[in-house]
Design a protein around this motif. Structure first.
Motif, PDB file in Angstrom:
ATOM      1  N   HIS A 115      43.561 -39.387  45.333  1.00 19.42           N
ATOM      2  CA  HIS A 115      43.420 -40.959  45.008  1.00 19.42           C
ATOM      3  C   HIS A 115      42.764 -41.441  45.969  1.00 19.42           C
ATOM      4  CE1 HIS A 115      46.910 -42.705  48.119  1.00 19.42           C
ATOM      5  NE2 HIS A 115      46.371 -41.520  48.314  1.00 19.42           N
ATOM      6  N   HIS A 116      41.968 -40.732  46.885  1.00 24.37           N
ATOM      7  CA  HIS A 116      40.995 -41.155  47.639  1.00 24.37           C
ATOM      8  C   HIS A 116      39.619 -41.609  47.002  1.00 24.37           C
ATOM      9  CE1 HIS A 116      43.680 -39.451  50.727  1.00 24.37           C
ATOM     10  NE2 HIS A 116      43.391 -40.648  51.426  1.00 24.37           N
ATOM     11  N   PRO A 117      39.124 -42.709  46.592  1.00 29.28           N
ATOM     12  CA  PRO A 117      37.945 -42.836  45.914  1.00 29.28           C
ATOM     13  C   PRO A 117      36.727 -41.998  46.366  1.00 29.28           C
ATOM     14  CG  PRO A 117      38.485 -44.752  46.979  1.00 29.28           C
ATOM     15  CD  PRO A 117      39.533 -43.966  47.452  1.00 29.28           C
ATOM     16  N   THR A 118      36.638 -41.835  47.550  1.00 27.53           N
ATOM     17  CA  THR A 118      35.565 -41.112  48.060  1.00 27.53           C
ATOM     18  C   THR A 118      35.370 -39.602  47.741  1.00 27.53           C
ATOM     19  OG1 THR A 118      36.644 -40.747  50.087  1.00 27.53           O
ATOM     20  CG2 THR A 118      35.176 -42.766  50.063  1.00 27.53           C
ATOM     21  N   ASP A 129      41.786 -40.305  41.199  1.00 26.01           N
ATOM     22  CA  ASP A 129      41.879 -41.619  40.662  1.00 26.01           C
ATOM     23  C   ASP A 129      42.249 -42.725  41.769  1.00 26.01           C
ATOM     24  OD1 ASP A 129      42.582 -44.076  39.246  1.00 26.01           O
ATOM     25  OD2 ASP A 129      43.779 -43.258  37.731  1.00 26.01           O
ATOM     26  N   GLY A 130      41.113 -43.358  42.295  1.00 28.39           N
ATOM     27  CA  GLY A 130      41.194 -44.443  43.163  1.00 28.39           C
ATOM     28  C   GLY A 130      42.222 -45.413  43.080  1.00 28.39           C
ATOM     29  N   THR A 131      42.554 -45.786  41.961  1.00 25.50           N
ATOM     30  CA  THR A 131      43.454 -47.145  41.418  1.00 25.50           C
ATOM     31  C   THR A 131      44.783 -46.338  41.774  1.00 25.50           C
ATOM     32  OG1 THR A 131      43.779 -46.398  39.036  1.00 25.50           O
ATOM     33  CG2 THR A 131      41.948 -47.774  39.741  1.00 25.50           C
ATOM     34  N   HIS A 298      38.996 -46.473  53.690  1.00 23.31           N
ATOM     35  CA  HIS A 298      38.960 -47.574  52.672  1.00 23.31           C
ATOM     36  C   HIS A 298      38.682 -48.693  53.310  1.00 23.31           C
ATOM     37  CE1 HIS A 298      41.397 -44.686  50.140  1.00 23.31           C
ATOM     38  NE2 HIS A 298      42.011 -44.501  51.086  1.00 23.31           N
TER      39      HIS A 298
END
Lengths: 329, 329
Positions: A115-118, A129-131, A298
């Motif tokens: 879930h880390h958007p990077t 999925d960063g959400t 983040h």
């Protein structure tokens, strides 16, 4: 590299057809890392699979109460063979740790769930999925998508993952699904209150000594908007710190109503200074400040590693941070 | 007196047919008291009703951020007339406070809604359900049963009620419905993270000064099994304590893993010493120890008032407590 959002049903298909599976998460594992690894591992074991749970730094003492954590493997790893490797909650492949990365490489197929958007999607199959508030939430969805067993032990791990990564349902990442999952687990008979007591209401005396030291030594500047603390090796030795003791300390700094950003500087065994920064104001991007020192993360929660000594690193970082804080008006 | 579990739909019918309604809760209101009163009041106001929200002690400063709390009335009350009175979260009728009880008596009909199992049902209509984690949860169910408006402001109050009375979903009273309601509120657009930040992650610096003083001054005895603290007027004056600042401090004492009982001694303005005691062990009944000094309460959470000076009261109480602790083996 494939898409970074492979449907969970496809990932479930791969896991279902594999027999020997290794699952790992990032170094210095937290509740989401351990809970996701063991939640998935115990479900797959309940299906009769041979599952290796790998954590480069082992199980943090504060989470040692969770079921079957004695089966977590740490380096050096034995010569087991695997069909599929899974990396959970790990933004870059390297973050699983050197030995663990080598062990995962024994499989021809790597699944990257995060879930880390990077996260760039470094697997043959990726679900980033960063959400999602916690990887534990993704794993729960994965188990449901695959119709995999969700035993009480699986729920204990996944609830721990979800609860710790949302600060007990307090962080802004918490969504309706997070609460729906908790409701489903309670309906299925999970004793969430017992877990909450063990996670949040039971600490070694060491932990209060650290909190006391932090409150006595903390630095408040920029008209109360920056709170920081230098966590030295001298104190670590004095208190005989264990992994997990420091978790959440930064939240206490953040609590002060005037504070918009809180930072903890921690002296590492190699002399490097680990910087953990939090923002309480959407306009203040601490990852940009950490980026100035080769770090990232983040917008509201970021980190970096700096050269020591700790006093110099702290002053350098705080000066840069104060510059950003003053721009807020 | 009628049954103590009148269906919520019947209570909704009474409220729907009334035009002038007074709603009150217990003295020294907490999040569940204020949130339940204002959640119900704002929903009924949105239906065009004339609603009087009565709190004998007014709105605690730490909850002053909630919407429309400026409309809460405190004694002396004006000469308004009412058709129906509602008492929320109040185990005995007297606990609404003297002036508030008199004001509620202007209505010929009293509705008593509560989750304290000892509530005798002192209204013409009663809904007392000891299995409910918060009266806010009952009020939410009531609004749904009646098809009453659930606006964002209503949700802010009811979420506050539910979240604070479950320790952010941690206490054993938390059930699947609690999480379902939170999920519904998130789906309806409520910013629960903002509320959590204001409720749990925002404290005046005073609060951290108190915590620091407690950690520096706490007394640990009986092989780490008793933790206590003497909260003096000198410190209160120095820190300029406000109501609400001390809430939850005793939980930090309780957190130490070796501790089975935590006590805070507080110097009152009249020179008396207020004793708050908590037990973590079902076998240790702190109400029995408090009883030796004219106090009482629950087995796990009790209180007493003793004569000063604080040091003498503390030693006297701790000696009695240690006697009980040593009997545990």
């Amino acid at each position: 590299m494939s898409s970074t959002l492979t449907p969970l049903s496809e990932i479930a298909d791969v896991l279902r057809s594999a027999q020997r599976i290794a699952i790992a998460a990032h170094v210095r594992p937290d509740g989401d890392a351990l809970g996701s690894v063991m939640g998935l591992a115990l479900s797959l074991r309940a299906m009769g699979k041979e599952v290796y749970a790998l954590l480069e730094d082992g199980v943090p003492t504060n989470l040692a109460f969770l079921p079957e954590v004695a089966t977590v493997l740490t380096p050096p790893y034995a010569d087991f063979e695997i069909d599929v490797a899974v990396a959970l909650d790990t933004a870059t492949h390297e973050r699983v740790g050197e030995h663990t990365k080598a062990a995962l490489a024994r499989a021809p197929f790597l699944i990257d769930i995060d879930h880390h958007p990077t996260n760039p999607g470094y697997g043959q199959m990726n679900h980033v999925d960063g959400t999602e508030p916690a990887v534990g939430q993704i794993v729960y969805n994965l188990l449901q998508a695959g119709g995999f067993p969700i035993t009480d032990a699986v729920m204990q791990h996944l609830f721990t993952a979800i609860s710790t990564d949302t600060g007990s349902f307090q962080y802004s990442s918490t969504n309706a699904r997070t609460h729906q999952i908790a409701a489903e687990m309670l309906t299925a008979g999970l004793d969430t209150a017992r877990l909450a007591q063990l996670l949040y209401q039971t600490h070694p005396a060491r932990r209060l000594l650290l909190l006391r030291a932090m409150l006595n030594e903390m630095d408040i500047r920029a008209e109360g908007r920056i709170a920081s603390w230098q966590f030295t090796r001298a104190l670590m030795d004095e208190v005989q710190v264990q992994p997990g003791d420091t978790e959440g300390l930064i939240d206490t700094l953040r609590m002060i109503d005037t504070v918009v950003t809180a930072v903890i500087f921690e002296e590492m065994p190699d002399g490097k200074i680990r910087v953990s920064a939090r923002s309480k104001d959407q306009r203040l991007d601490v990852s940009a400040v950490c980026g100035q020192f080769g770090g990232g993360g983040h917008r509201m929660a970021s980190g970096a590693r700096m050269k020591g000594p700790i006093q110099v690193a702290a002053e350098t970082f705080l000066t840069a941070l104060e510059h950003e804080v003053r721009r807020l008006a």
